[in-house]
Design a protein around this motif. Structure first.
Motif, PDB file in Angstrom:
ATOM      1  N   SER A 177       0.531   2.896 -10.277  1.00  0.00           N
ATOM      2  CA  SER A 177       0.534   2.421  -8.891  1.00  0.00           C
ATOM      3  C   SER A 177       0.324   0.915  -8.787  1.00  0.00           C
ATOM      4  O   SER A 177       0.476   0.345  -7.698  1.00  0.00           O
ATOM      5  N   GLN A 214       2.154   1.807  -3.488  1.00  0.00           N
ATOM      6  CA  GLN A 214       1.130   2.328  -4.394  1.00  0.00           C
ATOM      7  C   GLN A 214       0.928   3.827  -4.189  1.00  0.00           C
ATOM      8  O   GLN A 214       0.825   4.593  -5.153  1.00  0.00           O
ATOM      9  N   LYS A 215       0.878   4.274  -2.942  1.00  0.00           N
ATOM     10  CA  LYS A 215       0.709   5.703  -2.663  1.00  0.00           C
ATOM     11  C   LYS A 215       1.933   6.488  -3.122  1.00  0.00           C
ATOM     12  O   LYS A 215       1.818   7.586  -3.666  1.00  0.00           O
ATOM     13  N   GLN A 225       0.820  -1.206   0.000  1.00  0.00           N
ATOM     14  CA  GLN A 225       0.000   0.000   0.000  1.00  0.00           C
ATOM     15  C   GLN A 225       0.855   1.258   0.000  1.00  0.00           C
ATOM     16  O   GLN A 225       0.543   2.238  -0.699  1.00  0.00           O
ATOM     17  N   ARG A 228       1.785   9.429  -6.037  1.00  0.00           N
ATOM     18  CA  ARG A 228       2.190  10.816  -5.822  1.00  0.00           C
ATOM     19  C   ARG A 228       3.159  11.285  -6.895  1.00  0.00           C
ATOM     20  O   ARG A 228       3.274  12.491  -7.154  1.00  0.00           O
TER      21      ARG A 228
END
Length: 622
Positions: free
Chosen positions: A470, A460-461, A457, A465
């Motif tokens: 992602s 992916q973030k 996770q 950004r």
């Protein structure tokens, strides 16, 4: 390195410093700013290199990897930085041969009167001592009758697209309102100047002034202009970049990240003569017929000819000529060999063969599994001799090469070349192989754990950004384990063998079962990455002996169970602070230097390797 005021070379060029060939690949390549004792320079693009003073490096397997990098599809060979052997006189030709550089930043500050001005206004002059290039400096001419040194203004701006520019001093101090007359600027320290940004730029013409630290604060984007697409190493402006700029300190580590590829030299042929011909093909490929080969051998017997070819005298010239013809046939059909970017697979195969291949640049031997690790390790491999070729393909700024997509890789040339700068390193190493059955069992447990899901996770973030896909970019669980084990061993091996930790590099061999490229891999190669005498002392390969390796592994496992910053380190999760992509890891336990780590200290987790405070369920070594 020699200064270049323009793309046209002049006989006035002189050396202003020196670096190792391997530093050209990792630390100071084209586009990088190098801080010399009294001035700073940016290394020019390869268009300005004098190729006649370079040497070819052969590594056909590496060509396939570099051709997959944008802009490098035409590359056909690798070359060392230009160099010529030194003589006693600093006025001979050797003193004008090197990597061209340009002064950067162009704004200088007088150390006596604080005058801040660009070099182009001719307030400052260059002074180079041919006998002491390390004392090269700019000085402020006619400053109260003296010649005080002028030092580079220690602020720059850069953008994620790879552009670099001078800090916009005039625009910044006047807040985008031009001064009515020619500006005369000064740069003064503020208070105790406890921070690098505690300086004030003052316009003596109109009286405007402004603190520099505003350009580094949370609202910095409001105070800095958009990028204008400058490449100082190429002496050009791309224009229309549109990216926001970021203020950097001179010497900041995120001002230049190398995009490089490397490959180990492994034997590709079986016969002894065939292997010799392959290793020296750059000297033999121009031999057109057998009579020319006989002439070369006669010259060698008389003490003339190329010294690296003296081995020819030990073999029958007919056998050598047959090997040359076979090598020429292989070279003509080499597109199938260099068309793949898989570098680690063939290396892993060579390391793990029952009877490994052998050459002057590759010598390995399998050893017994250390006591106490029969369930977790496979047979380690002592690497008595290896050669690595490293090629520079480009660079990025602000974010490292793993943090940017291919569109943000800046080029090292103005016009694409058919060659890339490269360096070769010879040394020794040790390959630690994990038990595949145990890795697969551990991998199933770790993938289902909250730690791996949290890391996914956070990745992916992190990619979202940066406007990257992602859904990709997350390495397999076994990569986290291998990377963690590698860093544990780097720190422990540095204590045991006498090498500095920065001189030991990692090379991870990670491939999951069922991968289309080949069989699974789970191993870590630790090898000397320093080209000087420290890379050939034998202390690292000596640790591969089962008794010594058992002690090293046990000490590394024991030390990893408790970090001096626990429980803070043990409780850290990916994404907790900024863009961190690691769990239980910090400078006190796992982080390694940039010269050692392949993944910028990401995807590390002590809990993946050993039981730690509050996390004892998913450890590989139990």
């Amino acid at each position: 390195m020699s200064p270049a005021g323009s793309k046209k070379r002049t006989p006035k060029q002189r050396r202003v410093g020196g670096i190792r060939p391997s530093q050209m690949i990792h630390t100071y390549g084209p586009g990088a700013v190098m801080d010399l004792p009294q001035l700073s320079v940016v290394l020019a693009g390869t268009d300005e290199w004098r190729i006649e003073h370079t040497e070819r490096l052969l590594e056909s397997r590496l060509l396939g990897a570099v051709r997959s990098v944008p802009g490098c599809h035409r590359v056909a060979e690798f070359r060392t930085p230009p160099w010529q052997e030194e003589t006693a006189s600093p006025f001979d030709e050797w003193a004008r041969i090197g990597v061209p550089v340009h002064p950067f930043p162009r704004w200088l500050r007088c150390t006596r009167c604080n005058l801040l001005a660009p070099i182009d206004r001719r307030r400052f002059k260059l002074d180079i001592n041919p006998y002491r290039p390390d004392k090269a400096r700019y000085f402020h001419d006619k400053c109260h009758g003296r010649r005080p040194s002028a030092v580079p203004a220690r602020f720059l701006i850069a953008c994620p697209a790879g552009h670099l520019d001078d800090f916009p001093w005039e625009q910044y101090v006047h807040r985008d309102t031009p001064c009515s007359a020619a500006s005369i600027l000064e740069l003064k320290d503020v208070g105790k100047a406890s921070r690098a940004t505690d300086v004030r730029v003052v316009c003596k013409t109109c009286g405007c002034d402004r603190l520099v630290h505003e350009a580094f604060g949370p609202d910095a984007l409001e105070h800095l202009p958009q990028c204008r697409g400058r490449h100082p190493h190429l002496q050009r402006f791309d224009g229309g970049c549109g990216e926001p700029t970021r203020a950097l300190l001179l010497g900041a580590s995120n001002a230049w990240f190398a995009v490089h590829r490397s490959a180990l030299t492994i034997p590709t042929v079986t016969g002894e003569i065939d292997q010799k011909v392959s290793e020296h093909w750059d000297l033999l490929e121009d031999i057109e017929d057998r009579s020319e080969l006989k002439f070369i051998i006669k010259r060698l017997k008389r003490g003339a000819g190329e010294k690296p070819l003296r081995w020819l005298m030990r073999y029958n010239n007919g056998d050598v000529w047959t090997a040359i013809e076979d090598q020429r046939d292989r070279s003509n059909s080499e597109t199938d060999i260099i068309g793949t970017s898989d570098l680690r697979g063939p290396e892993w195969t060579a390391f793990t063969k029952a009877v490994p291949p052998k050459s002057d640049d590759f010598k390995v031997r399998a050893l017994d599994i250390p006591d106490g690790f029969k369930q977790t390790l496979d047979h380690p491999v002592a690497v008595d001799r290896l050669r690595e070729v490293q090629a520079l393909c480009g660079f990025t700024r602000i974010d490292g090469p793993n943090e940017a997509d291919h569109d943000r890789i800046a080029q090292i040339w103005d016009t694409p070349q058919s060659w890339l700068p490269a360096a070769e390193v010879r040394g020794e190493g040790i390959l630690i192989r994990l038990s595949e059955s145990r890795v697969e069992q551990w991998e199933k447990q770790y993938q289902d754990s909250g730690r791996y899901l949290n890391l996914r996770q956070a990745t992916q973030k992190w990619r979202a950004r940066r406007k990257l896909d992602s859904e990709t970019g997350m390495p397999p669980a076994r990569f986290v384990l291998l990377h963690t084990v590698s860093h544990l061993l780097i720190h422990q091996v540095a204590l045991e063998c006498g090498y500095s930790a920065a001189s030991i590099r990692e090379r991870l061999y990670c491939r999951e079962p069922g991968d289309a490229e080949g069989p699974p891999m789970a191993g870590v190669l630790l090898y000397t990455g320093s080209p000087d005498s420290e890379g050939t002392l034998g202390g690292l390969v000596a640790l591969a002996e089962p008794a010594r390796l058992a002690a090293v592994l046990q000490d590394a496992v024991n030390r990893a169970e408790l970090c001096s910053t626990d429980p803070m380190c043990a409780n850290h999760n990916a994404g907790d602070v900024g863009d961190t992509l690691h769990h239980a890891a910090c400078h006190a336990c796992l982080f390694a230097s940039e010269t050692s780590c392949e993944a910028s200290n990401r995807y590390l987790d002590r809990a993946a390797a050993v039981p730690i405070l509050g996390h004892t369920d998913n450890a590989y070594f139990t």
